[in-house]
Write an enzyme that holds these catalytic residues in place. Structure first.
Site, mmCIF file in Angstrom:
data_model
loop_
_atom_site.group_PDB
_atom_site.id
_atom_site.type_symbol
_atom_site.label_atom_id
_atom_site.label_comp_id
_atom_site.label_asym_id
_atom_site.label_seq_id
_atom_site.Cartn_x
_atom_site.Cartn_y
_atom_site.Cartn_z
ATOM 1 N N CYS A 77 7.430 -23.894 4.408
ATOM 2 C CA CYS A 77 7.670 -25.411 5.472
ATOM 3 C C CYS A 77 9.348 -25.837 4.804
ATOM 4 C CB CYS A 77 6.756 -25.942 5.036
ATOM 5 S SG CYS A 77 6.184 -25.660 2.769
ATOM 6 N N CYS B 81 -0.850 -25.673 7.438
ATOM 7 C CA CYS B 81 -1.995 -26.439 8.736
ATOM 8 C C CYS B 81 -2.270 -25.664 10.115
ATOM 9 C CB CYS B 81 -0.387 -27.696 8.834
ATOM 10 S SG CYS B 81 0.008 -28.453 7.876
ATOM 11 N N CYS C 66 -0.580 -24.439 12.832
ATOM 12 C CA CYS C 66 0.906 -23.533 12.270
ATOM 13 C C CYS C 66 -0.046 -22.511 11.634
ATOM 14 C CB CYS C 66 2.176 -23.829 10.912
ATOM 15 S SG CYS C 66 2.921 -24.984 12.323
ATOM 16 N N CYS D 65 8.743 -31.924 11.282
ATOM 17 C CA CYS D 65 7.231 -32.104 11.278
ATOM 18 C C CYS D 65 7.911 -31.457 9.779
ATOM 19 C CB CYS D 65 6.218 -31.090 12.516
ATOM 20 S SG CYS D 65 4.835 -31.599 11.682
ATOM 21 N N CYS D 66 7.813 -30.050 9.700
ATOM 22 C CA CYS D 66 7.156 -29.894 8.103
ATOM 23 C C CYS D 66 8.290 -30.948 7.274
ATOM 24 C CB CYS D 66 8.015 -28.600 7.652
ATOM 25 S SG CYS D 66 6.821 -27.619 7.995
HETATM 26 S S1 SF4 Z 1 3.532 -26.437 9.250
HETATM 27 FE FE1 SF4 Z 1 3.453 -27.247 10.758
HETATM 28 S S2 SF4 Z 1 1.568 -28.963 11.498
HETATM 29 FE FE2 SF4 Z 1 2.497 -28.771 9.033
HETATM 30 S S3 SF4 Z 1 4.146 -30.204 8.197
HETATM 31 FE FE3 SF4 Z 1 4.852 -28.301 9.108
HETATM 32 S S4 SF4 Z 1 5.248 -27.738 11.305
HETATM 33 FE FE4 SF4 Z 1 4.230 -29.628 10.871
#
Ligand code: SF4
Length: 241
Positions: A233, A207, A210, A126-127
């Protein structure tokens, strides 16, 4: 004082990260930013900011040196409304002239995160698609970048130099040496507005899925990816190209 962006010829060889780090080891944050400007010129320098709880301090120091340095803000699609509002507040308060909000590629999101649950099943992926890949694209035109990491934040940040090489460009850490007390002094002296979530117990804001509040005595980044081994991240460990 607003520095006039120096004209750097494309034929001018860049100083090495090691040389710059040696000469800037004891420099103030403003001196580090001015040295970055001198090394690459304004068109080739960007500051990357999350507009989080401490971001106002680096943005203030930068704005005092040159408010037209491009600022890259990663709008991941999962940010708090309060962070987006805080970005707008700081742009107006500090007179920032070139803030670029960068989003992930729509087609990548549809393909890899159609249900918006990748943060739960695979936060590294996701990151990667919401932060690392968009930042890699956004940094392509630049020869150097500034960021706000501090050694006092610990973990992977405990030993950061003032200047390093990220594999593709110079990376300046003007706050590497500063203490928490010095940051607070910048907030107070410049009467900087606080992140709207700071008053309700969020000491580090990323985010929504998280980020959680931190309890008294906890590390300030303990609320990020709580319960997981993840502490970064990936934008500070990427080897960009
Ligand atoms: S901090 Fe969480 S929601 Fe944001 S990009 Fe990374 S995993 Fe995804």
């Amino acid at each position: 004082m607003n520095a006039i962006a120096p004209q750097v010829s494309s034929a001018t060889p860049l100083p090495s990260a090691a040389e710059l780090d040696r000469s800037l080891r004891d420099a103030s944050p403003a001196e580090v930013i001015a040295a970055a400007l001198k090394a690459v010129g304004r068109d080739k320098l960007a500051l990357v900011s999350s507009f989080g709880t401490e971001s106002a301090t680096l943005l203030k120091v930068m704005a005092d040196v040159d408010p037209a340095i491009p600022v890259i803000f990663l709008d991941t699609g999962w940010l708090f409304e309060e962070t987006l509002a805080y970005r707008d507040t700081l742009v107006a308060t500090l007179g920032l002239k070139d803030v670029r909000s960068i989003k992930p590629a729509e087609e990548t999101l549809s393909r890899e995160d159609p249900e918006r649950d990748l943060w739960f099943s695979d936060p590294d992926a996701c990151c990667r698609i919401r932060k690392v890949e968009p930042l890699t694209r956004a940094l392509k035109p630049f020869s150097a970048w500034l960021n706000g990491r501090k050694r006092f934040q610990g973990n992977a940040r405990a030993d950061i130099p003032v200047v390093e090489d990220d594999g593709a460009r110079l990376k300046f850490n003007p706050f590497a040496n500063v203490s928490r007390e010095e940051l607070e002094a910048i907030f107070v002296r410049a009467k900087l507005p606080r992140h709207p979530l700071a008053a309700s117990g969020f000491r580090s804001v990323g985010c929504m899925p998280c980020t959680s509040r931190t309890a008294e005595g906890e590390d300030e980044r303990a609320g990020r990816w709580r319960g997981r081994a993840k502490t970064e991240c990936g934008i500070h460990t990427m080897k960009s190209s």
